[in-house]
Design a protein around this motif. Structure first.
Motif, short mmCIF file in Angstrom:
data_model
loop_
_atom_site.label_atom_id
_atom_site.label_comp_id
_atom_site.label_asym_id
_atom_site.label_seq_id
_atom_site.Cartn_x
_atom_site.Cartn_y
_atom_site.Cartn_z
N THR A 126 0.89 -1.37 -0.16
CA THR A 126 -0.07 0.08 0.19
C THR A 126 0.81 1.03 -0.04
O THR A 126 0.62 2.24 -0.77
CB THR A 126 -1.11 0.07 1.18
N GLU A 135 -7.73 0.57 -0.72
CA GLU A 135 -8.41 -0.50 0.07
C GLU A 135 -9.47 0.07 0.71
O GLU A 135 -9.68 1.09 0.97
CB GLU A 135 -7.28 -0.72 1.17
N ASP A 162 -5.95 -1.41 -5.04
CA ASP A 162 -5.30 -2.14 -3.72
C ASP A 162 -6.33 -2.98 -3.27
O ASP A 162 -7.39 -2.67 -2.84
CB ASP A 162 -5.04 -0.85 -2.77
N GLU A 163 -5.95 -4.26 -3.42
CA GLU A 163 -6.75 -5.52 -2.72
C GLU A 163 -8.25 -5.45 -3.15
O GLU A 163 -9.17 -5.41 -2.43
CB GLU A 163 -6.48 -5.55 -1.16
MG LIG Z 1 -2.02 -2.73 2.22
#
Ligand SMILES: [Mg+2]
Ligand SMILES: Nc1ncnc2c1ncn2[C@@H]1O[C@H](COP(=O)(O)OP(=O)(O)O)[C@@H](O)[C@H]1O
Length: 237
Positions: free
Chosen positions: A47, A89, A162-163
């Motif tokens: 991140t 995220e 992100d994810e």
């Molecule tokens: Mg992360």
């Protein structure tokens, strides 16, 4: 494809958060029209790498070039305007605003949504049906689609995601994967993805980050056969 200059080149960056030295030599390249996946354990620095590109946690050493231009010293809003979309995220969408309003406020130029609406609804047809509903009423998967759609409202050349699959059901992850694959017709992607199966199916290239350093990189097709590397850094069989 790999002969041309990468759309994003992160070279040996060091990033501090407060007094903590979080990235200690991270290097990542994203090729034009490609998907590079950042892999690594929790807390490895994935991140922070994305936030370093966006100038949220700017690096103190090393360089980042986007389409050949250095990003050093540029504030986040300028970096975004250069054509980089960030999907953080946990899908930071506005729960009280409707799907339409969430997309409208993502406009960088007047008329962006009108210009890009067809593309967005083609990739995420569910959003058309949900257009008037508050973001908070959407399921987790629908919220993730909205978060990605927001990054497509302005004409971005690169998306940092992100994810996206975190906490979603397999059938929803399949839908997201199809959308991410198709959106590379419009933007290159730097993806953080903990689900190795998802990562290996989506990406062309990988970079493994460990303790703030990139420790391995190459074609994902080679990584899937390297059990030792996978075991050592990702802890999955
Ligand atoms: Mg992360
Ligand atoms: N705001 C912060 N303050 C202090 N340490 C942080 C902060 N954000 C992240 N870190 C630390 O930096 C490291 C990398 O974090 P992160 O980039 O979020 O990892 P990843 O995304 O790979 O899980 C972790 O050890 C984390 O605890």
């Amino acid at each position: 494809m790999n002969d041309s200059a990468p759309v994003l080149a992160i070279e040996n960056i060091h990033t501090f958060i407060g007094q903590f030295h979080i990235l200690e030599g991270a290097s990542v390249a994203v090729q034009q029209g490609g998907i590079t996946v950042l892999l690594g354990r929790n807390g490895a620095g994935k991140t922070t790498t994305l936030k370093s590109v966006m100038g949220i946690t700017p690096p103190s050493q090393g360089s980042i070039h986007f389409r050949g231009e250095p990003l050093a010293g540029k504030p986040s809003n300028v970096i975004a305007q250069m054509g980089i979309g960030y999907v953080p995220e946990h899908r930071a969408i506005f729960r009280e605003l409707t799907v339409k309003e969430n997309l409208q406020i993502a406009e960088r130029k007047r008329g962006d949504l009108a210009r890009r609406g067809d593309l967005i609804f083609d990739l995420f047809p569910d959003l058309k049906r949900l257009y008037g509903l508050p973001g908070g009423n959407l399921s987790g998967g629908q919220q993730q689609m909205l978060a990605m759609a927001r990054a497509l409202v302005p004409e971005n050349h690169l998306l940092l995601i992100d994810e996206p699959s975190e906490g979603l059901a397999p059938v929803i992850i399949e839908q997201l994967m199809r959308a991410i694959t198709r959106l590379t017709d419009h933007a290159s992607v730097l993806l953080v993805e903990q689900n190795f199966r998802v990562a290996s199916r989506l990406a062309n290239d990988y970079v493994i980050v460990d303790e703030g350093q990139s420790v391995a990189s190459g074609l994902i097709a080679n990584l899937v056969n390297d059990d030792a590397l996978i075991q050592r850094y990702l802890g999955v069989a």
